[in-house]
Design an enzyme around this catalytic site. Structure first.
Site, short mmCIF file in Angstrom:
data_model
loop_
_atom_site.label_atom_id
_atom_site.label_comp_id
_atom_site.label_asym_id
_atom_site.label_seq_id
_atom_site.Cartn_x
_atom_site.Cartn_y
_atom_site.Cartn_z
N GLY A 228 0.83 -1.20 0.00
CA GLY A 228 0.00 0.00 0.00
C GLY A 228 0.86 1.25 0.00
O GLY A 228 2.07 1.19 0.28
N GLY A 229 0.25 2.37 -0.31
CA GLY A 229 0.95 3.64 -0.28
C GLY A 229 0.96 4.23 1.11
O GLY A 229 0.48 3.62 2.08
N SER A 232 -2.23 4.49 3.64
CA SER A 232 -3.29 3.76 2.95
C SER A 232 -4.09 2.86 3.88
O SER A 232 -5.18 2.40 3.55
CB SER A 232 -2.69 2.91 1.83
OG SER A 232 -1.80 1.95 2.38
N LYS A 234 -2.35 0.16 5.31
CA LYS A 234 -1.73 -1.16 5.15
C LYS A 234 -1.28 -1.77 6.48
O LYS A 234 -1.41 -2.98 6.69
CB LYS A 234 -0.55 -1.08 4.17
CG LYS A 234 0.57 -0.14 4.56
CD LYS A 234 1.61 -0.05 3.45
CE LYS A 234 2.78 0.85 3.85
NZ LYS A 234 2.35 2.26 4.06
N HIS A 270 1.38 3.21 16.70
CA HIS A 270 1.38 1.79 16.34
C HIS A 270 1.31 0.92 17.59
O HIS A 270 0.56 -0.07 17.62
CB HIS A 270 2.64 1.46 15.54
CG HIS A 270 2.52 1.76 14.08
ND1 HIS A 270 2.63 0.80 13.11
CD2 HIS A 270 2.28 2.92 13.42
CE1 HIS A 270 2.47 1.36 11.91
NE2 HIS A 270 2.27 2.65 12.08
N GLU A 282 12.85 -4.68 17.79
CA GLU A 282 13.29 -3.70 16.79
C GLU A 282 14.57 -4.21 16.15
O GLU A 282 15.64 -4.19 16.77
CB GLU A 282 13.50 -2.34 17.45
CG GLU A 282 12.22 -1.73 18.00
CD GLU A 282 12.46 -0.41 18.72
OE1 GLU A 282 13.64 -0.04 18.86
OE2 GLU A 282 11.48 0.23 19.12
N ASP A 300 7.01 -5.02 9.91
CA ASP A 300 6.57 -3.70 9.46
C ASP A 300 7.76 -2.74 9.54
O ASP A 300 8.10 -2.26 10.62
CB ASP A 300 5.41 -3.22 10.33
CG ASP A 300 4.66 -2.04 9.72
OD1 ASP A 300 5.09 -1.55 8.66
OD2 ASP A 300 3.66 -1.61 10.32
#
Length: 399
Positions: A228-229, A232, A234, A270, A282, A300
């Site tokens: 996705g952009g 968006s 996503k 998030h 991370e 992600d």
């Protein structure tokens, strides 16, 4: 044990009267849903709703044999008239068990939301769990017998399924039926896709199911790529695909970027969105994580991993790129995709879709765009399921 779903909708039903939303506007004919009510073997009615007698008749059943009526949640609005000959509705106190003369046993399950869940054990030992709208079990033992069927608010409380899975109460063959479906749920095929991600399904009002009979339980894709952009939706879509599962490991490839307050706000948003039972690491060292056994991974995102990988091989320098940086990057991408192919873990990865807009003005920008496109192609080739998210709407590219 036979279960007839007299209704599968939210307490207000679907469509809601005088509601102009898209979900209500398209909930016509067979897509319309009355408030959820369950008829078990013709003798036990879970939730008495308006028109229950007519709903039973339409499905070829009668309420004449009902010996017990139990309510699972407070009913707002006008009181429901009890049809003649039907026992007065009641509620079983949390933790108490009720034995019916028919041989069925009903145990009240405490909820974390106003209402009561009911565990029903049939005469042949089949186990059914019914949960009220907006509710999830308040506590589950570490080990619990597997239910043959779970009927619950899958869309509203996917974390309830996660709790049941963590306790072993949901197994690979458990038939999970989504109910309490209101106008908050996505219409049409999107509902089917979203439920399948949780290993659940929806059925029309009036459907009769055999508890314990084998059903084609929706397969949860083991490897999924969500494209996705910017903004968006996503990442939300990727998180949604795993929110019904416990102990997910969220792999953040962007780091904390000390001193960047705007990035810190993004990271915080998030984290607040994710279930508290999820872990977080991370790192951009993805290959060892994919090789290990463990809970599902949510990565992600791949675009930030690529930035890290290109930094490591100094891909931004033309001379370095021509002198071996390109080959080094190709090797890293191959190692990653090989690890995805061989991984036994459930993996959901997020990546940016690029190349549909303005051509970058710099050589390094064009190089990054090209390499991310190649990475997305290679990663998607290893995934059973690929989605493109546009304006918050998930479009299936491979299923």
């Amino acid at each position: 044990m036979e279960l007839t779903l007299l209704g599968t909708g939210s307490p207000e039903g679907l469509p809601r009267p005088d509601c102009p939303c898209a979900a209500c506007a398209t909930a016509l004919g067979g897509a319309a849903r009355a408030a959820t009510a369950l008829l078990v073997d013709g003798v036990l009615l879970l939730d008495l709703t308006p028109g229950a007698a007519f709903a039973a008749a339409r499905s070829g059943h009668s309420l004449g044999g009902v010996r017990q009526v139990l309510l699972s949640h407070p009913h707002d609005g006008p009181s429901v008239e009890v049809p003649a000959g039907l026992p007065q509705p009641g509620r079983v106190p949390d933790g108490r068990e009720l034995a019916l003369l028919t041989g069925h046993r009903v145990r009240a399950v405490a909820m974390d939301h106003p209402g009561t869940g009911y565990e029903v054990v049939g005469t042949d030992g089949e186990r059914l769990l019914y949960l009220p709208p907006g509710g999830a079990p308040a506590g589950m033992p570490d080990e619990h017998p597997v239910y043959e069927m779970v009927v619950a608010d899958v869309i509203g409380r996917p974390d309830g399924l996660a709790r049941l899975r963590a306790a072993g109460a949901i197994g690979p063959t458990t038939d999970i039926i989504a109910v309490h479906l209101g106008h908050e749920v996505p219409p049409g095929a999107e509902l089917t896709r979203r439920l399948a991600a949780a290993g659940a399904r929806a059925v029309p009002d009036g459907t009769t199911l055999a508890v314990g009979a084998y059903e084609d339980v929706p397969d949860v894709p083991r490897r999924t790529l969500v494209l996705g952009g910017a903004r968006s939706g996503k990442s939300v879509e990727a998180e949604r695909r795993l929110e019904a599962f416990p102990e997910v490991l969220y792999v953040a490839t962007g780091g904390t970027r000390n001193g960047d307050s705007e990035w810190a706000d993004r990271v915080s948003a998030h984290r607040e969105r994710r279930p508290g039972s999820w872990g977080t690491t991370e790192t951009c060292d993805l290959v060892p994580l994919l090789a290990e056994s463990g809970p599902p991974l949510l990565i992600d995102c791949l675009s930030l991993w690529l930035t890290y990988a290109m930094d490591e091989v100094n891909a931004w320098d033309d001379a370095e790129w021509a002198g071996g940086g390109e080959r080094a990057l190709r090797k890293r991408v191959t190692e990653l995709t090989d690890a995805v192919r061989g991984s036994r873990r459930t993996v959901v990865a997020v990546s940016n879709e690029v190349g549909s807009g303005i051509v970058p003005a710099t050589a390094s920008g064009r190089r990054y765009r090209d390499e991310l496109g190649r990475l997305n192609v290679a990663f998607a080739a290893e995934c059973e399921h690929v989605l493109m998210v546009v304006a918050g709407q998930a479009l299936t590219l491979r299923d």
